[in-house]
Motif scaffolding. Sequence first.
Motif, mmCIF file in Angstrom:
data_model
loop_
_atom_site.group_PDB
_atom_site.id
_atom_site.type_symbol
_atom_site.label_atom_id
_atom_site.label_comp_id
_atom_site.label_asym_id
_atom_site.label_seq_id
_atom_site.Cartn_x
_atom_site.Cartn_y
_atom_site.Cartn_z
ATOM 1 N N HIS A 90 32.440 -9.608 -73.906
ATOM 2 C CA HIS A 90 33.578 -9.553 -73.691
ATOM 3 C C HIS A 90 34.967 -10.226 -73.296
ATOM 4 O O HIS A 90 34.730 -10.000 -71.740
ATOM 5 N N GLY A 91 35.495 -10.097 -73.754
ATOM 6 C CA GLY A 91 37.018 -10.671 -73.491
ATOM 7 C C GLY A 91 38.386 -9.431 -73.447
ATOM 8 O O GLY A 91 39.461 -9.985 -72.250
ATOM 9 N N GLY A 92 38.017 -8.397 -73.766
ATOM 10 C CA GLY A 92 38.905 -7.462 -73.616
ATOM 11 C C GLY A 92 40.334 -7.933 -74.531
ATOM 12 O O GLY A 92 39.741 -8.205 -75.528
ATOM 13 N N GLU A 93 41.036 -7.024 -73.506
ATOM 14 C CA GLU A 93 43.101 -8.073 -74.715
ATOM 15 C C GLU A 93 43.004 -9.099 -73.438
ATOM 16 O O GLU A 93 44.446 -9.663 -73.775
ATOM 17 N N VAL A 94 41.883 -9.357 -72.528
ATOM 18 C CA VAL A 94 42.839 -10.244 -71.782
ATOM 19 C C VAL A 94 42.465 -11.561 -72.224
ATOM 20 O O VAL A 94 43.777 -12.851 -72.224
ATOM 21 N N PHE A 95 41.400 -12.382 -72.520
ATOM 22 C CA PHE A 95 40.516 -13.470 -72.733
ATOM 23 C C PHE A 95 41.104 -13.356 -75.063
ATOM 24 O O PHE A 95 39.884 -12.742 -75.259
ATOM 25 N N TYR A 96 41.265 -14.656 -75.627
ATOM 26 C CA TYR A 96 41.232 -14.572 -77.165
ATOM 27 C C TYR A 96 41.036 -16.248 -77.783
ATOM 28 O O TYR A 96 41.099 -16.035 -78.075
ATOM 29 N N ARG A 97 41.046 -17.389 -76.613
ATOM 30 C CA ARG A 97 40.338 -18.536 -76.383
ATOM 31 C C ARG A 97 39.725 -19.049 -76.232
ATOM 32 O O ARG A 97 39.758 -18.087 -74.464
ATOM 33 N N PRO A 98 38.875 -20.003 -76.086
ATOM 34 C CA PRO A 98 37.812 -20.629 -74.692
ATOM 35 C C PRO A 98 38.556 -20.580 -73.577
ATOM 36 O O PRO A 98 39.750 -21.252 -73.780
ATOM 37 N N THR A 99 38.107 -20.542 -72.668
ATOM 38 C CA THR A 99 38.988 -20.237 -71.074
ATOM 39 C C THR A 99 37.879 -21.393 -70.218
ATOM 40 O O THR A 99 37.116 -20.841 -69.667
ATOM 41 N N LEU A 100 39.057 -22.372 -69.149
ATOM 42 C CA LEU A 100 38.801 -22.491 -68.639
ATOM 43 C C LEU A 100 38.451 -21.404 -67.211
ATOM 44 O O LEU A 100 39.201 -20.745 -66.754
ATOM 45 N N ILE A 101 36.475 -22.057 -67.008
ATOM 46 C CA ILE A 101 36.707 -20.558 -65.269
ATOM 47 C C ILE A 101 36.562 -21.605 -64.150
ATOM 48 O O ILE A 101 36.674 -22.142 -63.590
#
Length: 391
Positions: A90-101
């Motif tokens: 789940h990325g919710g509304e926050v994440f919608y592309r691949p993201t460096l952690i």
Amino acid sequence: MSVLVVNSGSSSVKFQLVDPVSGESLASGLVEQIGESEGRVVLEYGGSEIENRREIPDHGVGLAVAFEMLEASGVELRSEVTAVGHRVVHGGEVFYRPTLIDDDVLQQISDLSALAPLHNPPNVLGIEVAREQLPDVSHVAVFDTAFFHGLPAAAATYAIDRDVAKAHGIRRYGFHGTSHEYVSQQVTRFLGREGLNQIVLHLGNGASASAIRSGVPIDTSMGLTPLEGLVMGTRSGDIDPGVVMHLKRSAGMDVDAIDQLLNRASGLKGLAGVNDFRVLGRNIENGDADAKLAYDVYIHRLRKYIGSYMVLLGRLDTITFTAGVGENAAGVRADALANLEGFGIEVDAERNAVRSREPRIVSTDASTVTVLVVPTNEELAIAQATEQVTL
Ligand code: ADP
């Protein structure tokens, strides 16, 4: 050079070492029964399978054992792995592309656990232990919800009080996005045609459908959580929410018991006692009436979604089956699309019966809608997305 893809569940971790350029899987494995008295780690490498049974108290020990086995097999993890890609549900509304952690991103993924209490906590755990084991490479989160982030408002919105919805992030997010995106792109490539109106049916243990116009999803069957939509191995899919209130008031079940019932003890398992489609098929052949009803409910729901997505799309070019059931169960494909010649959909019995790991057309030449089987490969999609972020 390769990307390690990690998919961490509540009591298991799947991993695969992928060459994102050639698409080759170099090694893959599974840690399961974490927290039980005896756990199991299986590694496939160089055409052979190695198994290790021992107590695996937590995900950290599980990954450490898996990494030891990889290195013992000759994989120089620390020098060969250029990045780690993590499947995050789940990325919710926050994440919608691949993201460096980084620490902040990890905290935000953890904060989204309220939306995905069964999924995000084990994902977070997997990221933590992988970062400890491989601290010198980039770790990237690839979200199951990302592809559906831009769903049209009419498809993403539940018709409930808007203030309540806003306050609690209640909307339709969609899941299996990595698979729907990958498979729909494969269809475009395979047919060599742009601008397709597609229906993709991801039928695995979890199952979801999507309607995609020119690469852009316009609806999907899963919602706030992966519980909505199609009948699945152990999930009910669509259900009148009144059932939940009724179970609470009349059966005295608390929310955790209802969660368990609808997510783990419903669907094919709830109706027929088994969630493996192969066993279900055998039971139907042996005259098991519950298995037959489960199958009929499964197909009925699937046909409802196909019909509604045909109307939403207006013009339909392709219907594609993928994942364990979709790729292997020819009978499901035939039954899901039976008697639709009037809509330009005609499955070819001979083509449909062919077994293969390659994308293929299973409709007749006369069918105006092309029906395909396209094997999904979420690990490759995650590896490629991970590589893009770290370039
Ligand atoms: P997930 O990734 O959601 O665990 P998969 O995509 O691996 O699921 O699909 C698992 C499902 O695929 C199981 O229900 C299994 O029975 C079904 N499946 C696998 N192989 C076959 C087959 N040859 N015929 C019918 N169903 C199959």
